[in-house]
Design a protein around this motif. Structure first.
Motif, short mmCIF file in Angstrom:
data_model
loop_
_atom_site.label_atom_id
_atom_site.label_comp_id
_atom_site.label_asym_id
_atom_site.label_seq_id
_atom_site.Cartn_x
_atom_site.Cartn_y
_atom_site.Cartn_z
N THR A 1 0.83 -1.20 0.00
CA THR A 1 0.00 0.00 0.00
C THR A 1 0.87 1.25 0.00
OG1 THR A 1 -1.77 -1.13 1.22
CG2 THR A 1 -1.77 1.28 1.27
N ALA A 2 0.47 2.23 -0.82
CA ALA A 2 1.15 3.53 -0.84
C ALA A 2 0.13 4.61 -0.51
CB ALA A 2 1.79 3.80 -2.20
N GLY A 3 0.54 5.60 0.28
CA GLY A 3 -0.38 6.67 0.65
C GLY A 3 0.37 7.84 1.26
N LYS A 4 -0.37 8.66 2.00
CA LYS A 4 0.23 9.83 2.63
C LYS A 4 -0.14 9.87 4.11
CE LYS A 4 0.96 13.03 -1.17
NZ LYS A 4 0.82 14.41 -1.66
N VAL A 5 0.80 10.35 4.90
CA VAL A 5 0.54 10.54 6.32
C VAL A 5 -0.31 11.80 6.48
CG1 VAL A 5 1.58 11.00 8.58
CG2 VAL A 5 2.68 9.40 6.99
N VAL A 6 -1.44 11.67 7.21
CA VAL A 6 -2.34 12.83 7.34
C VAL A 6 -2.35 13.39 8.76
CG1 VAL A 6 -3.81 12.19 5.41
CG2 VAL A 6 -4.30 11.26 7.68
N SER A 7 -1.91 12.62 9.75
CA SER A 7 -1.82 13.15 11.11
C SER A 7 -0.88 12.28 11.92
CB SER A 7 -3.20 13.23 11.78
OG SER A 7 -3.77 11.94 11.89
#
Length: 342
Positions: free
Chosen positions: A79-85
């Protein structure tokens, strides 16, 4: 409380996409919003079909995978994504970072920063989700120890087979022959660097023998990989391997059984048959190799492989059942299938 959409395997060829609550990050955690994840057409398809041994642990080397392969379960590891908090003990510098995680398919998830890999700027999320497959191929090549001038054969040109072909194409082999039953995959194999790609439904043994017929060279392949996931292919892999050759089995057959004819030429041929699997490194390599070094090599090799050309389908997580149906029922059309999170 935020929510997440998560894929659950609930029975043979059955799955749910569940909407669940998810807490805010703990003191030492971050919250990741997924952008894309890759479906493994090997391991995951085995789980989806109900062909995986249910008493087996999911993967002891991946923190996000716990328990056994008994239904219901979450599974997936790309899985690839972005850190949001972030939690209070985690640097705010993580917010906005593009990250890769060995994590099941979910739109949002909590993780320790130690379990995340920052995606280098030169890679897109789509490219990054192929990292585990490339790492697996790196492990196969490390175990196979290809030598200059050798003749190599690879059975199976799914995603991991194609990655292995792409890596071996950079070696000074004498021959690199691939075998697959689907025309599109055979064409992709040649694009990855195979000198020829044979139809698995033909007379494979005779055709490989003809391809590997070279003066001053012993008969048969020096190095053969069985990566098709089809147990019957292992007998063919053994049969095309020459005296003192080696067969690397990267396929996981799960509950399926391989019927082998070991009463013929195999008996006197001193052929080595060895399993190769990415969860561990060969004991012979552990003096100078560990998983971090192997992963670093995989990142570098990823930049030389045209992985986006393998993507045949992008499916929204809400229609995840369609992704698995395609891989299960339409392998002639589906090669790399990605889940998206819009």
């Amino acid at each position: 409380m935020p929510s997440t959409r998560t894929v659950y395997f609930t029975g043979p060829r059955e799955l749910d996409v569940r909407v669940e609550g998810i807490s805010e990050p703990g003191r030492n955690e971050v919250l990741v919003r997924a952008e894309v994840s890759a479906v493994s057409p090997g391991t995951e398809l085995l789980v989806y079909r109900g062909d995986a041994p249910t008493e087996l642990a999911t993967d002891a080397t991946i923190d996000a995978l716990s328990g056994t392969l008994e239904f219901p379960l979450q599974y997936g590891y790309a899985t690839a994504g972005k850190v949001v908090s972030t939690g209070e003990n985690v640097s705010k510098g993580w917010v906005g970072e593009s990250v890769f995680a060995f994590h099941p398919h979910a739109s949002h998830f909590l993780a320790s920063p130690a379990d995340l890999v920052r995606i280098p700027e030169e890679y897109t999320p789509t490219e990054a989700v192929f990292l585990p497959t490339v790492e697996t191929a790196v492990n196969f090549v490390l175990d196979g120890t290809p030598r200059i001038g050798e003749q190599a054969v690879i059975f199976g040109q799914g995603v991991v087979g194609l990655m292995t072909t792409g890596l071996l194409a950079n070696y000074p082999l004498s021959d690199l022959v691939t075998v697959d039953r689907y025309p599109e995959r055979r064409e992709l194999a040649k694009a990855m660097g195979a000198e020829c790609s044979l139809d698995a439904t033909g007379n494979v043994r005779e055709e490989i023998e003809a391809e590997l017929s070279r003066a001053k060279t012993p008969a048969g392949a020096d190095l053969t990989y069985e990566l098709s996931g089809n147990p019957s292919a292992l007998d063919d892999a053994i049969s095309v391997t020459g005296y003192d050759g080696r067969v690397l089995v990267g396929s996981w057959y799960g509950e399926k059984r391989a019927e082998l004819n070991l009463g013929g030429s195999f008996h006197r041929s001193r052929i080595d048959i060895e399993s190769t699997q990415v969860s561990t490194l060969s004991p012979e390599l552990r003096g100078r190799w560990d998983s971090d070094r192997r992963l670093a090599v995989a990142w570098r090799r990823l930049s030389n492989l045209d992985v986006t050309s393998l993507v045949t389908h992008r499916v929204s997580i809400g229609d995840a059942h369609e992704a698995y149906r395609l891989l299960d029922e339409c392998p002639n059309e589906a090669v790399a299938v990605l889940l998206t999170y819009d």
